[in-house]
Design a protein around this motif. Sequence first.
Motif, short mmCIF file in Angstrom:
data_model
loop_
_atom_site.label_atom_id
_atom_site.label_comp_id
_atom_site.label_asym_id
_atom_site.label_seq_id
_atom_site.Cartn_x
_atom_site.Cartn_y
_atom_site.Cartn_z
N TRP A 146 7.43 -1.08 5.61
CA TRP A 146 8.69 -0.35 5.43
C TRP A 146 8.50 1.01 4.76
N SER A 224 0.28 -5.40 3.28
CA SER A 224 -0.40 -5.93 2.09
C SER A 224 -1.77 -6.53 2.44
N LEU A 246 -4.60 -1.26 4.77
CA LEU A 246 -4.11 -2.07 3.65
C LEU A 246 -3.84 -1.20 2.42
P1 NAD Z 1 3.70 -7.30 3.96
O1 NAD Z 1 2.26 -7.23 4.21
O2 NAD Z 1 4.31 -8.63 3.63
O3 NAD Z 1 4.52 -6.75 5.24
C1 NAD Z 1 4.02 -5.82 6.18
C2 NAD Z 1 4.40 -6.26 7.59
O4 NAD Z 1 3.77 -7.51 7.89
C3 NAD Z 1 5.90 -6.51 7.78
O5 NAD Z 1 6.29 -6.14 9.09
C4 NAD Z 1 6.01 -8.02 7.62
O6 NAD Z 1 7.13 -8.55 8.26
C5 NAD Z 1 4.73 -8.47 8.29
N1 NAD Z 1 4.27 -9.81 7.88
C6 NAD Z 1 4.46 -10.44 6.70
N2 NAD Z 1 3.88 -11.66 6.70
C7 NAD Z 1 3.28 -11.80 7.92
C8 NAD Z 1 2.50 -12.81 8.51
N3 NAD Z 1 2.22 -13.95 7.88
N4 NAD Z 1 2.04 -12.60 9.77
C9 NAD Z 1 2.29 -11.47 10.42
N5 NAD Z 1 3.02 -10.45 9.91
C10 NAD Z 1 3.52 -10.62 8.66
O7 NAD Z 1 4.03 -6.26 2.84
P2 NAD Z 1 5.29 -6.26 1.84
O8 NAD Z 1 5.58 -7.61 1.30
O9 NAD Z 1 6.39 -5.59 2.53
O10 NAD Z 1 4.72 -5.37 0.67
C11 NAD Z 1 3.95 -5.98 -0.35
C12 NAD Z 1 2.85 -5.07 -0.84
O11 NAD Z 1 2.04 -4.65 0.26
C13 NAD Z 1 3.31 -3.78 -1.46
O12 NAD Z 1 3.69 -3.92 -2.76
C14 NAD Z 1 2.08 -2.93 -1.30
O13 NAD Z 1 1.16 -3.21 -2.32
C15 NAD Z 1 1.53 -3.36 0.02
N6 NAD Z 1 1.96 -2.47 1.11
C16 NAD Z 1 1.05 -1.61 1.60
C17 NAD Z 1 1.44 -0.74 2.59
C18 NAD Z 1 0.50 0.23 3.19
O14 NAD Z 1 0.93 1.23 3.75
N7 NAD Z 1 -0.81 -0.01 3.15
C19 NAD Z 1 2.73 -0.74 3.08
C20 NAD Z 1 3.63 -1.65 2.56
C21 NAD Z 1 3.22 -2.51 1.58
#
Ligand code: NAD
Length: 464
Positions: A146, A224, A246
């Motif tokens: 997001w 993440s 990541l």
């Molecule tokens: P996340 O990894 O949970 O979500 C990222 C995407 O993965 C979203 O579209 C989510 O719906 C999807 N997702 C979640 N679980 C999944 C699964 N089991 N299988 C497949 N897809 C899945 O990230 P978050 O909870 O939104 O953010 C948590 C932390 O992640 C943040 O605090 C930050 O540290 C990190 N983050 C990093 C970036 C980056 O640009 N590298 C971006 C957002 C968040």
Amino acid sequence: MKAHDGMYIGGQWRPAAGTDTIAVVNPADEQVIAHVPAGTPEDVDAAVRAARAALPAWAATPPAERAALLTALRDELARRQDLIAQTVTAELGAPPGLARAVHTGMPLMVAGSYADLAATYSFEERIGNSTVLMEPVGVVAAITPWNYPLHQVIAKVAPALAAGCTVVLKPAEDTPLTAQLFAEAVHDAGVPAGVFNLVTGLGPVAGQALAAHEDVDLVSFTGSTAVGRQIGATAGAAIKRVALELGGKSANVILPGADLAKAVAVGIANVMSNSGQTCSAWTRMLVHRDQYDEAVALAAAAVAAYVPGDRIGPLVNAGQQQRVRGYIEKGIAEGARVVAGGPDAPLETGYYVRPTVFADVTPGMTIAQEEIFGPVVSILKYEDEEDALAIANGTVYGLAGAVWAAQDEAAVAFARRMDTGQVDINGGRFNPLAPFGGYKQSGVGRELGPHGLAEYLQTKSLQF
Ligand code: NAD
């Protein structure tokens, strides 16, 4: 905000297979602004089938025609600039100026760069007695976060389409409305049915079904580390290509002789932008001990300009707000000194966090090691260049960084020794064609420019 109540699959908006929805919340006022369908494995399967069916014709479309459609897509996005910016403000909380300049302007630039690259990239090369063909990998699963709702989508979909791949996108739960606007732009640009498909839904349901789908050839994920690890394992077991973008804990290294005031001001601005929700943010500032106190004072003064609700927006949701405030508390508990900000919420409504600067941070502290993903800067002291290098390289991450020195040459010499994917030299400008991606646990693969395009290609060698 207007939201679609279906999925964009096979060139049309279709009703979702299930009835569950996801509420989209404005993080600035905590009000629900829309609902979007929560996709099921059935929706994912329909989208992957549509992408598979569209693949042969799209892969065979001459690159010049793909380029023309990418140009049309860029133009359709440009026509929607205001709406995109308003939508990013509403679902992410980005202040309007940032939403226009960065959240809309940068993806337009990247979309344009892939329209150009599709037209000019050499999809064939000659090596000795071989002709090497660069062919599309196939059906791509794009799973996006997001923090940059449109950029993260474009950075995957544009190179995939330029390469001749077809795509299923599963955007983040918090920011599906921008992704729906993107799908509308794809449609109006005339991209053939099934080449791009959108399934909104929860990560562990729709995201997981997409990453695990046996008819997906490549999974490109940004988010993440925990989820990235899981997706990497699933893809590895299925012998699928995988790209992971990541986290980061990037170092802003200020060498003696650098313009300290500029280096600190740019460093603070870098972290405060997007409320610190940037994977490449320079969240560790490294300063020589002789200049440490001056740098701390400059940083505390610079951060005062970031007034929550005005120049700096909220975090994306209540969970992230809690998480970041927890890190600030942990920093205090482990002995770091707060010189600006702190753990309490600055406003009663909205998921705001105080822009925070920590001094007396040592390399072993949690706030010096883990990605906080909020407006928090840790200032660390170093003794000499070797010490600075050890601190800069002393985390599991390696995504970005900065080096400031009196001369570019000295900064470059230091940057060569950093274990990281990008380094800005004395405040170097953003380049949408430069490869972006991580060393170490910051990820696998590269996005943007020709290196980003190559991720979506596989080679076939013909010997003569
Ligand atoms: P996340 O990894 O949970 O979500 C990222 C995407 O993965 C979203 O579209 C989510 O719906 C999807 N997702 C979640 N679980 C999944 C699964 N089991 N299988 C497949 N897809 C899945 O990230 P978050 O909870 O939104 O953010 C948590 C932390 O992640 C943040 O605090 C930050 O540290 C990190 N983050 C990093 C970036 C980056 O640009 N590298 C971006 C957002 C968040």
